[in-house]
Motif scaffolding. Structure first.
Motif, PDB file in Angstrom:
ATOM      1  N   LEU A 310      45.077  42.660  37.874  1.00 48.65           N
ATOM      2  CA  LEU A 310      46.332  42.920  38.802  1.00 48.65           C
ATOM      3  C   LEU A 310      47.427  42.854  37.938  1.00 48.65           C
ATOM      4  O   LEU A 310      47.719  41.812  36.937  1.00 48.65           O
ATOM      5  N   VAL A 313      50.736  40.687  39.741  1.00 46.18           N
ATOM      6  CA  VAL A 313      50.540  39.243  40.020  1.00 46.18           C
ATOM      7  C   VAL A 313      50.607  38.302  38.623  1.00 46.18           C
ATOM      8  O   VAL A 313      49.709  38.778  37.727  1.00 46.18           O
ATOM      9  N   ASP A 327      54.725  37.480  42.593  1.00 46.94           N
ATOM     10  CA  ASP A 327      54.113  39.125  43.056  1.00 46.94           C
ATOM     11  C   ASP A 327      55.346  40.320  42.764  1.00 46.94           C
ATOM     12  O   ASP A 327      56.216  40.137  43.693  1.00 46.94           O
ATOM     13  N   ILE A 344      43.976  30.209  45.541  1.00 46.23           N
ATOM     14  CA  ILE A 344      44.640  31.431  45.649  1.00 46.23           C
ATOM     15  C   ILE A 344      44.630  32.582  44.800  1.00 46.23           C
ATOM     16  O   ILE A 344      44.347  33.735  45.187  1.00 46.23           O
ATOM     17  N   THR A 345      44.385  32.049  43.446  1.00 52.75           N
ATOM     18  CA  THR A 345      44.217  33.037  42.451  1.00 52.75           C
ATOM     19  C   THR A 345      42.825  33.795  42.633  1.00 52.75           C
ATOM     20  O   THR A 345      42.773  35.040  42.390  1.00 52.75           O
ATOM     21  N   THR A 348      42.810  36.112  45.634  1.00 51.35           N
ATOM     22  CA  THR A 348      43.650  37.301  45.395  1.00 51.35           C
ATOM     23  C   THR A 348      42.955  38.198  44.433  1.00 51.35           C
ATOM     24  O   THR A 348      42.841  39.189  44.637  1.00 51.35           O
ATOM     25  N   ILE A 349      42.529  37.843  43.200  1.00 46.83           N
ATOM     26  CA  ILE A 349      41.991  38.693  42.351  1.00 46.83           C
ATOM     27  C   ILE A 349      40.587  39.318  42.558  1.00 46.83           C
ATOM     28  O   ILE A 349      40.248  40.073  42.253  1.00 46.83           O
ATOM     29  N   LYS A 351      39.468  39.932  45.646  1.00 50.21           N
ATOM     30  CA  LYS A 351      39.632  40.837  46.319  1.00 50.21           C
ATOM     31  C   LYS A 351      39.881  42.450  45.542  1.00 50.21           C
ATOM     32  O   LYS A 351      39.096  43.268  45.760  1.00 50.21           O
ATOM     33  N   ASN A 352      40.640  42.185  44.624  1.00 51.82           N
ATOM     34  CA  ASN A 352      41.218  43.296  43.899  1.00 51.82           C
ATOM     35  C   ASN A 352      40.078  43.792  42.814  1.00 51.82           C
ATOM     36  O   ASN A 352      39.813  44.909  42.625  1.00 51.82           O
TER      37      ASN A 352
END
Ligand code: ADP
Ligand code: MG
Length: 367
Positions: A310, A313, A327, A344-345, A348-349, A351-352
């Motif tokens: 990302l 982020v 972000d 959270i990291t 988030t990552i 999913k990406n």
């Protein structure tokens, strides 16, 4: 040329081969070993199981005949010592002390005085004073009436050390004195033996599997290698020369020679940008948590080596005890626990990352 050694050589081994021989065959365990121990040296003997550490210690203590070569103790060939004379020079603590389980601590420490007592083994007042002092020195005075069999492993090990001190020998050999001890006891026994070497100018050689402690505390390391024989040197030289790494590193771990320590190697499959106070403990700990979870922290997006990293982020560690997530430069999270920033990291990552893998494979998402 080496500068002259100031310390006295106490034990020297020359082309020594250790092992076991029967009428039928000769079983050599350690071949062509060479080395020297000096006055006041604290030396750790390292090597994998079966390398021949116990065999070497027993050979140096005169409990096991050498197959070939010489052991010279205080300028006299080991083979020329009478048992009683040798027991005034070398004491040895072996792993098996189960035979002593019915004896009291005091009586075991008193056994250390046997080279000095007469035919009847009568202890004099001076012997009793030495026994008391040795128990005090290692911190087992309060256990003196207890039976060996009822002690913890650490306590029993300390008693055996007290016995060897009571023997008043310039050389002490110990076979795995820290095995079976919890971590603080391992450290405390190691430090105690180190203090003994330094304060009483004794030469101590002990075998151990506690490599990191050994590297931190030893004056010298003896590595017992099946092919190369005995490799010796100060810990930092052995680290520098790659010997420690060659010897102990296996798949999934690496050795940091600067710190003389071993670490697990993690495979990282994802990346995240992390900026902030890099030399702070909180930054380093967060980095460690991320790597342990397969996420490699990178400093700039340009350093990215993986697809799907990302760009927008960023984890920011300002050094005030908090962890922030930005972000597109907007703060979306402000937490104090590493666990929260990690969760959270990861979410988030991941999913990406999944999206990037799908894009690359031209797959469509089901959800
Ligand atoms: P370490 O202490 O490094 O684990 P040891 O010195 O105990 O290694 O053992 C080295 C080798 O010697 C091993 O292969 C072991 O089986 C063998 N060995 C140990 N004691 C005897 C013995 N009394 N007779 C024959 N072989 C032995
Ligand atoms: Mg052994």
């Amino acid at each position: 040329m080496l500068p002259p050694m100031e310390t006295k050589t106490i034990i020297e081994i020359r082309d020594l081969s250790t092992g076991y021989s029967t009428k039928k065959e000769e079983k050599i365990i350690g071949a062509h070993l060479n080395g020297a121990l000096h006055e006041g040296d604290f030396v750790c003997l390292l090597g994998p199981n079966g390398a021949g550490k116990s065999t070497l210690l027993k050979t140096l203590a005169g409990l096991q005949p050498a197959i070939h070569g010489d052991v010279i103790i205080q300028n006299i060939l080991l083979a020329n010592y009478k048992p009683k004379e040798l027991s005034k020079v070398v004491s040895v603590v072996l792993t098996d002390n189960t035979k002593l389980s019915g004896m009291t601590v005091y009586d075991v420490v008193a056994m250390g005085r046997s080279p000095y007592t007469g035919f009847w083994g009568q202890l004099k007042d001076s012997d009793h004073a030495i026994i008391e002092k040795c128990m005090q020195w290692v911190g087992v005075s309060e256990l003196k009436d207890r039976q060996m069999g009822n002690l913890s492993d650490g306590e029993r090990q300390k008693v055996m050390i007290a016995k060897s001190i009571a023997q008043e020998t310039p050389v002490i050999l110990l076979d795995e004195p820290t095995a079976f001890l919890d971590y603080p006891s391992k450290v405390s026994v190691m430090l105690m033996l180190h203090r003994l070497a330094k304060s009483k100018n004794k030469t101590i050689l002990l075998s151990t599997h506690d490599i990191e402690n050994a590297l931190q505390i030893s004056d010298e390391i003896w590595l017992l290698d099946e092919e190369k024989g005995l490799i010796s040197g100060i810990p930092e030289d052995l680290c520098k020369e790659g010997c420690i790494e060659d010897f102990f590193v296996t798949e999934g771990m690496y050795f940091d020679p600067e710190q003389c320590s071993f670490h697990l190697q993690y495979k990282t499959a994802r990346e995240v940008i992390m900026v902030g106070k890099e030399d702070s403990t909180e930054y380093q700990l967060a980095r460690r948590a991320l790597i342990r979870n397969g996420i490699k922290p990178i400093k700039r997006y340009e350093d990215s080596k993986l697809k799907g990293t990302l760009k927008s982020v960023v984890i920011w560690v300002p050094g005030d005890g908090t962890y922030r997530m930005l972000d597109n430069d907007v703060e979306i999270l402000n937490v104090t626990r590493i666990e929260h920033i990690l969760n959270i990291t990861t979410a988030t990552i991941t999913k990406n990352h999944i999206q990037a893998v799908r894009d690359a494979a031209n797959m469509t998402a089901f959800e």
